[in-house]
Design a protein around this motif. Structure first.
Motif, PDB file in Angstrom:
ATOM      1  N   ALA A  82       0.841  -1.210   0.000  1.00 32.65           N
ATOM      2  CA  ALA A  82       0.000   0.000   0.000  1.00 32.65           C
ATOM      3  C   ALA A  82       0.866   1.245   0.000  1.00 32.65           C
ATOM      4  CB  ALA A  82      -0.926  -0.007   1.213  1.00 32.65           C
ATOM      5  N   TYR A  83       1.914   1.239   0.801  1.00 30.90           N
ATOM      6  CA  TYR A  83       2.829   2.381   0.850  1.00 30.90           C
ATOM      7  C   TYR A  83       3.481   2.595  -0.515  1.00 30.90           C
ATOM      8  CZ  TYR A  83       6.763   5.284   2.330  1.00 30.90           C
ATOM      9  OH  TYR A  83       7.676   6.288   2.443  1.00 30.90           O
ATOM     10  N   TRP A  84       3.916   1.514  -1.139  1.00 31.76           N
ATOM     11  CA  TRP A  84       4.539   1.595  -2.463  1.00 31.76           C
ATOM     12  C   TRP A  84       3.522   2.069  -3.498  1.00 31.76           C
ATOM     13  CZ3 TRP A  84       5.415  -2.855  -6.265  1.00 31.76           C
ATOM     14  CH2 TRP A  84       6.287  -2.467  -7.273  1.00 31.76           C
ATOM     15  N   SER A  85       2.299   1.556  -3.410  1.00 32.70           N
ATOM     16  CA  SER A  85       1.257   1.946  -4.350  1.00 32.70           C
ATOM     17  C   SER A  85       0.869   3.413  -4.198  1.00 32.70           C
ATOM     18  CB  SER A  85       0.032   1.055  -4.153  1.00 32.70           C
ATOM     19  OG  SER A  85      -0.947   1.329  -5.111  1.00 32.70           O
ATOM     20  N   LEU A  86       0.901   3.929  -2.965  1.00 31.41           N
ATOM     21  CA  LEU A  86       0.586   5.343  -2.752  1.00 31.41           C
ATOM     22  C   LEU A  86       1.579   6.253  -3.475  1.00 31.41           C
ATOM     23  CD1 LEU A  86      -0.516   5.439   0.970  1.00 31.41           C
ATOM     24  CD2 LEU A  86      -1.838   6.215  -0.994  1.00 31.41           C
ATOM     25  N   HIS A  87       2.823   5.815  -3.574  1.00 28.88           N
ATOM     26  CA  HIS A  87       3.823   6.616  -4.283  1.00 28.88           C
ATOM     27  C   HIS A  87       3.578   6.622  -5.790  1.00 28.88           C
ATOM     28  CE1 HIS A  87       6.330   7.776  -0.956  1.00 28.88           C
ATOM     29  NE2 HIS A  87       6.268   6.537  -0.492  1.00 28.88           N
ATOM     30  N   HIS A  88       2.815   5.653  -6.270  1.00 27.43           N
ATOM     31  CA  HIS A  88       2.511   5.578  -7.701  1.00 27.43           C
ATOM     32  C   HIS A  88       1.077   5.990  -8.011  1.00 27.43           C
ATOM     33  CE1 HIS A  88       6.330   3.723  -8.604  1.00 27.43           C
ATOM     34  NE2 HIS A  88       6.162   2.909  -7.577  1.00 27.43           N
ATOM     35  N   THR A  89       0.383   6.514  -7.029  1.00 27.04           N
ATOM     36  CA  THR A  89      -0.992   6.979  -7.227  1.00 27.04           C
ATOM     37  C   THR A  89      -0.964   8.404  -7.751  1.00 27.04           C
ATOM     38  OG1 THR A  89      -1.817   5.572  -5.466  1.00 27.04           O
ATOM     39  CG2 THR A  89      -3.177   7.464  -6.058  1.00 27.04           C
ATOM     40  N   ARG A  90      -1.813   8.652  -8.746  1.00 27.88           N
ATOM     41  CA  ARG A  90      -1.896   9.987  -9.341  1.00 27.88           C
ATOM     42  C   ARG A  90      -3.138  10.691  -8.791  1.00 27.88           C
ATOM     43  NH1 ARG A  90      -2.736   8.644 -14.403  1.00 27.88           N
ATOM     44  NH2 ARG A  90      -4.827   9.460 -14.594  1.00 27.88           N
ATOM     45  N   VAL A 100      -9.485  16.084  -6.300  1.00 31.29           N
ATOM     46  CA  VAL A 100     -10.867  15.736  -6.616  1.00 31.29           C
ATOM     47  C   VAL A 100     -11.003  14.273  -7.037  1.00 31.29           C
ATOM     48  CG1 VAL A 100     -11.622  18.059  -7.204  1.00 31.29           C
ATOM     49  CG2 VAL A 100     -10.617  16.619  -8.965  1.00 31.29           C
ATOM     50  N   ARG A 101      -9.914  13.687  -7.539  1.00 30.56           N
ATOM     51  CA  ARG A 101      -9.900  12.285  -7.940  1.00 30.56           C
ATOM     52  C   ARG A 101      -8.526  11.715  -7.698  1.00 30.56           C
ATOM     53  NH1 ARG A 101     -12.354  10.509 -13.623  1.00 30.56           N
ATOM     54  NH2 ARG A 101     -10.180  10.618 -14.133  1.00 30.56           N
ATOM     55  N   TYR A 102      -8.484  10.404  -7.521  1.00 32.91           N
ATOM     56  CA  TYR A 102      -7.201   9.725  -7.494  1.00 32.91           C
ATOM     57  C   TYR A 102      -7.279   8.517  -8.404  1.00 32.91           C
ATOM     58  CZ  TYR A 102      -9.074   6.214  -4.244  1.00 32.91           C
ATOM     59  OH  TYR A 102      -9.802   5.206  -3.663  1.00 32.91           O
ATOM     60  N   VAL A 103      -6.155   8.189  -9.015  1.00 31.78           N
ATOM     61  CA  VAL A 103      -6.066   7.052  -9.915  1.00 31.78           C
ATOM     62  C   VAL A 103      -5.027   6.095  -9.331  1.00 31.78           C
ATOM     63  CG1 VAL A 103      -5.628   6.280 -12.264  1.00 31.78           C
ATOM     64  CG2 VAL A 103      -6.622   8.544 -11.861  1.00 31.78           C
ATOM     65  N   PRO A 104      -5.478   4.954  -8.783  1.00 25.63           N
ATOM     66  CA  PRO A 104      -4.535   4.010  -8.195  1.00 25.63           C
ATOM     67  C   PRO A 104      -3.649   3.377  -9.258  1.00 25.63           C
ATOM     68  CG  PRO A 104      -6.814   3.422  -7.663  1.00 25.63           C
ATOM     69  CD  PRO A 104      -6.855   4.521  -8.663  1.00 25.63           C
ATOM     70  N   ASN A 105      -2.514   2.856  -8.807  1.00 27.44           N
ATOM     71  CA  ASN A 105      -1.640   2.113  -9.716  1.00 27.44           C
ATOM     72  C   ASN A 105      -2.347   0.821 -10.118  1.00 27.44           C
ATOM     73  OD1 ASN A 105       0.518  -0.060 -10.230  1.00 27.44           O
ATOM     74  ND2 ASN A 105       1.608   1.882 -10.461  1.00 27.44           N
ATOM     75  N   VAL A 106      -2.547   0.659 -11.409  1.00 28.82           N
ATOM     76  CA  VAL A 106      -3.310  -0.479 -11.908  1.00 28.82           C
ATOM     77  C   VAL A 106      -2.607  -1.795 -11.608  1.00 28.82           C
ATOM     78  CG1 VAL A 106      -4.205  -1.563 -13.995  1.00 28.82           C
ATOM     79  CG2 VAL A 106      -4.379   0.899 -13.716  1.00 28.82           C
ATOM     80  N   TRP A 107      -1.316  -1.851 -11.807  1.00 27.93           N
ATOM     81  CA  TRP A 107      -0.584  -3.115 -11.693  1.00 27.93           C
ATOM     82  C   TRP A 107      -0.504  -3.611 -10.258  1.00 27.93           C
ATOM     83  CZ3 TRP A 107      -0.534  -5.333 -16.087  1.00 27.93           C
ATOM     84  CH2 TRP A 107      -0.489  -4.566 -17.250  1.00 27.93           C
ATOM     85  N   ILE A 108      -0.232  -2.742  -9.329  1.00 27.18           N
ATOM     86  CA  ILE A 108      -0.119  -3.169  -7.928  1.00 27.18           C
ATOM     87  C   ILE A 108      -1.486  -3.578  -7.393  1.00 27.18           C
ATOM     88  CG2 ILE A 108       0.522  -2.452  -5.600  1.00 27.18           C
ATOM     89  CD1 ILE A 108       2.516  -0.496  -6.920  1.00 27.18           C
ATOM     90  N   GLY A 109      -2.502  -2.762  -7.643  1.00 30.76           N
ATOM     91  CA  GLY A 109      -3.850  -3.096  -7.184  1.00 30.76           C
ATOM     92  C   GLY A 109      -4.365  -4.384  -7.804  1.00 30.76           C
ATOM     93  N   ALA A 110      -4.124  -4.567  -9.097  1.00 31.37           N
ATOM     94  CA  ALA A 110      -4.580  -5.788  -9.774  1.00 31.37           C
ATOM     95  C   ALA A 110      -3.842  -7.018  -9.254  1.00 31.37           C
ATOM     96  CB  ALA A 110      -4.400  -5.654 -11.277  1.00 31.37           C
ATOM     97  N   ALA A 111      -2.565  -6.874  -8.945  1.00 29.87           N
ATOM     98  CA  ALA A 111      -1.798  -8.011  -8.423  1.00 29.87           C
ATOM     99  C   ALA A 111      -2.315  -8.440  -7.057  1.00 29.87           C
ATOM    100  CB  ALA A 111      -0.318  -7.648  -8.345  1.00 29.87           C
ATOM    101  N   VAL A 112      -2.559  -7.491  -6.165  1.00 28.12           N
ATOM    102  CA  VAL A 112      -3.074  -7.816  -4.828  1.00 28.12           C
ATOM    103  C   VAL A 112      -4.459  -8.447  -4.950  1.00 28.12           C
ATOM    104  CG1 VAL A 112      -3.860  -6.832  -2.637  1.00 28.12           C
ATOM    105  CG2 VAL A 112      -1.709  -6.090  -3.631  1.00 28.12           C
ATOM    106  N   PHE A 113      -5.308  -7.861  -5.772  1.00 31.32           N
ATOM    107  CA  PHE A 113      -6.655  -8.379  -5.967  1.00 31.32           C
ATOM    108  C   PHE A 113      -6.604  -9.779  -6.599  1.00 31.32           C
ATOM    109  CE2 PHE A 113     -10.520  -8.897  -8.485  1.00 31.32           C
ATOM    110  CZ  PHE A 113     -11.485  -8.668  -7.523  1.00 31.32           C
ATOM    111  N   GLY A 114      -5.739  -9.958  -7.584  1.00 37.42           N
ATOM    112  CA  GLY A 114      -5.605 -11.254  -8.255  1.00 37.42           C
ATOM    113  C   GLY A 114      -5.157 -12.354  -7.317  1.00 37.42           C
ATOM    114  N   LEU A 115      -4.186 -12.053  -6.457  1.00 33.14           N
ATOM    115  CA  LEU A 115      -3.746 -13.053  -5.475  1.00 33.14           C
ATOM    116  C   LEU A 115      -4.891 -13.464  -4.560  1.00 33.14           C
ATOM    117  CD1 LEU A 115      -0.250 -11.713  -4.389  1.00 33.14           C
ATOM    118  CD2 LEU A 115      -0.735 -13.845  -5.584  1.00 33.14           C
ATOM    119  N   PHE A 116      -5.664 -12.495  -4.116  1.00 36.58           N
ATOM    120  CA  PHE A 116      -6.792 -12.786  -3.237  1.00 36.58           C
ATOM    121  C   PHE A 116      -7.820 -13.672  -3.942  1.00 36.58           C
ATOM    122  CE2 PHE A 116     -11.048 -11.572  -1.705  1.00 36.58           C
ATOM    123  CZ  PHE A 116     -10.958 -12.063  -0.420  1.00 36.58           C
ATOM    124  N   VAL A 117      -8.181 -13.334  -5.177  1.00 40.73           N
ATOM    125  CA  VAL A 117      -9.208 -14.085  -5.897  1.00 40.73           C
ATOM    126  C   VAL A 117      -8.720 -15.498  -6.220  1.00 40.73           C
ATOM    127  CG1 VAL A 117     -10.503 -14.213  -8.073  1.00 40.73           C
ATOM    128  CG2 VAL A 117     -10.363 -12.062  -6.828  1.00 40.73           C
TER     129      VAL A 117
END
Length: 182
Positions: A82-90, A100-117
């Motif tokens: 999460a800390y690493w992903s925050l540094h890559h969040t726009r 007004v908006r934030y765009v999470p890092n697609v690759w880190i979020g998808a990897a964490v979500f993919g491992l869980f699923v």
């Protein structure tokens, strides 16, 4: 002539479709742009509180020492991601400089979500295929045959990946809220 579908299949199918819909929705929130209006901030806070309560509730179920160790390692890994992903969040800001908006890092979020699923499916599919959802006659759900505690405490890897997912979501949400605080 086609064979009739047994009535006990419908709740299982409906529940499965509901879970798939929830996972797709969760994936969209994990990797897509998110608004930081009052509703978006409230959603981040409520999701963090629910996941924290869920994590605390899993501690009630007895675990092995290996599961507790794997869970602690998962919490550390999730918080680090999460800390690493925050540094890559726009963060997108308005003219006043407010986020007004934030765009999470697609690759880190998808990897964490993919491992869980993947790990969730690894645990659920054998339960469904083994017939634990059916009683001895094979035609209805028998809660006596399904041991819910084995789902969370049966494998240190499952508990560790659950902890990674929860820690990532909570730490990331709190980091976004902290970075956008006026």
């Amino acid at each position: 002539m086609t064979a009739a579908v047994h009535p006990s299949v419908w709740p299982l199918l409906g529940g499965g479709l509901l879970v798939v819909w929830m996972l797709i929705r969760r994936f969209r929130f994990t990797v897509g742009p998110q608004f930081l209006d009052a509703r978006g901030r409230r959603r981040l806070l409520i999701r963090s509180l629910i996941l924290g309560a869920l994590l605390l509730a899993t501690l009630i179920v007895p675990h092995t020492l290996a599961s507790y160790g794997a869970g602690a390692a998962g919490l550390l890994i999730g918080a680090g991601l999460a800390y690493w992903s925050l540094h890559h969040t726009r963060f997108e800001r308005d003219a006043a400089g407010e986020a007004v908006r934030y765009v999470p890092n697609v690759w880190i979020g998808a990897a964490v979500f993919g491992l869980f699923v993947v790990r969730l499916l690894w645990r659920v599919v054998p339960i469904v295929l083994s017939g634990q959802f059916y009683n001895s006659t094979g035609n209805s759900f028998d809660p006596g045959q399904f041991n819910a505690s084995s789902f969370t405490s049966g494998s240190p890897l499952t508990y560790a990946l659950f902890a990674v997912f929860v820690a990532y979501q909570i730490a990331y949400a709190s980091g976004v809220l902290r970075q956008t605080k006026a």
